[in-house]
Design a protein around this motif. Structure first.
Motif, PDB file in Angstrom:
ATOM      1  N   GLN A  57      43.434  61.199  50.120  1.00 56.48           N
ATOM      2  CA  GLN A  57      43.518  61.981  50.070  1.00 56.48           C
ATOM      3  C   GLN A  57      44.632  62.491  49.895  1.00 56.48           C
ATOM      4  N   SER A  62      40.965  69.486  56.683  1.00 56.18           N
ATOM      5  CA  SER A  62      40.708  68.752  58.277  1.00 56.18           C
ATOM      6  C   SER A  62      41.818  69.680  58.760  1.00 56.18           C
ATOM      7  N   SER A  63      42.195  69.956  59.967  1.00 56.55           N
ATOM      8  CA  SER A  63      42.749  70.160  60.971  1.00 56.55           C
ATOM      9  C   SER A  63      43.875  70.099  60.660  1.00 56.55           C
ATOM     10  N   ARG A  64      44.248  68.777  60.721  1.00 57.95           N
ATOM     11  CA  ARG A  64      45.764  67.858  60.237  1.00 57.95           C
ATOM     12  C   ARG A  64      45.902  68.603  59.015  1.00 57.95           C
ATOM     13  N   GLU A 108      43.512  59.382  54.601  1.00 54.73           N
ATOM     14  CA  GLU A 108      44.137  60.694  54.742  1.00 54.73           C
ATOM     15  C   GLU A 108      45.298  60.695  53.595  1.00 54.73           C
TER      16      GLU A 108
END
Length: 207
Positions: free
Chosen positions: A36, A60-62, A33
């Protein structure tokens, strides 16, 4: 150097702050992450300097949750720009795009980044936790950034400021009141006290 306080009520003035964070906290984001998010920051700068659209894959949801964040850029190990949103007003992926471009092109301390420079930049990201209301005695020096609000005024100082200045907790509270344009003892007389932490990582951490 400390962030500007918000006395005008302007959301942009309240949230856009130029500062360099240097405190590293517990890891919320995985190594992948982090890669990214750093890649997104680089692409945000390159796409702007090359005058093209940035390709956005559904986050993503995060990354879609609203978070405050700062982007700091370096050129040959020297600071080249830093801009951030202290408050969560946009999804994290959008905040990274905007603060990366802000650091590259809108930090008034520096000329805008050139194309040649853009390919040589190193990026560091500071992801702020959500704000949490606390009592004064719960503020932890070296861990918490601080936001104090009262009567439409609010002041914010980042976690490393009291360490840089050698402040104790009471001085940290007083100086944050000062940034808000409030009496130094406002933290003792009804002002709202909120804290946050920061997770900081950069290109150098992933090598």
């Amino acid at each position: 150097m400390s962030p500007r306080s918000d006395n005008s009520g302007s959301r942009q003035a309240a949230n856009r702050v130029v500062h360099d964070l240097d405190i590293r906290r517990s890891n919320e984001f995985s190594s992948e992450e982090r890669k990214q998010l750093l890649a997104l920051a680089h692409e945000a700068i390159l796409s702007a300097v090359e005058n093209r659209e940035i390709p956005l894959v559904g986050p993503s949801s995060r990354f879609a949750s609203q978070r405050g964040a700062f982007t700091t850029i370096y050129l040959h190990k020297s600071l080249r720009g830093c801009v951030g949103y202290a408050f969560p007003i946009a999804p994290l992926y959008r905040t990274i795009i905007e603060t990366a471009r802000g650091a590259a092109f809108e930090d008034s301390r520096f000329l805008p980044v050139t194309l040649a420079e853009a390919h040589q930049l190193e990026v560091s990201l500071s992801i702020l936790s959500p704000l949490k209301a606390v009592r004064a005695q719960e503020v932890e020096i070296g861990t918490h950034g601080l936001l104090i609000s009262q009567h439409g005024h609010r002041g914010l100082l980042l976690p490393q400021v009291p360490l840089e200045q050698g402040w104790d907790r009471n001085t940290f509270l007083e100086e944050t009141c000062r940034k808000a344009g409030l009496p130094l003892d406002a933290w003792q007389s009804g002002a709202e006290i909120e804290v946050f932490t920061a997770e900081i990582f950069g290109d150098a951490d992933l090598r």
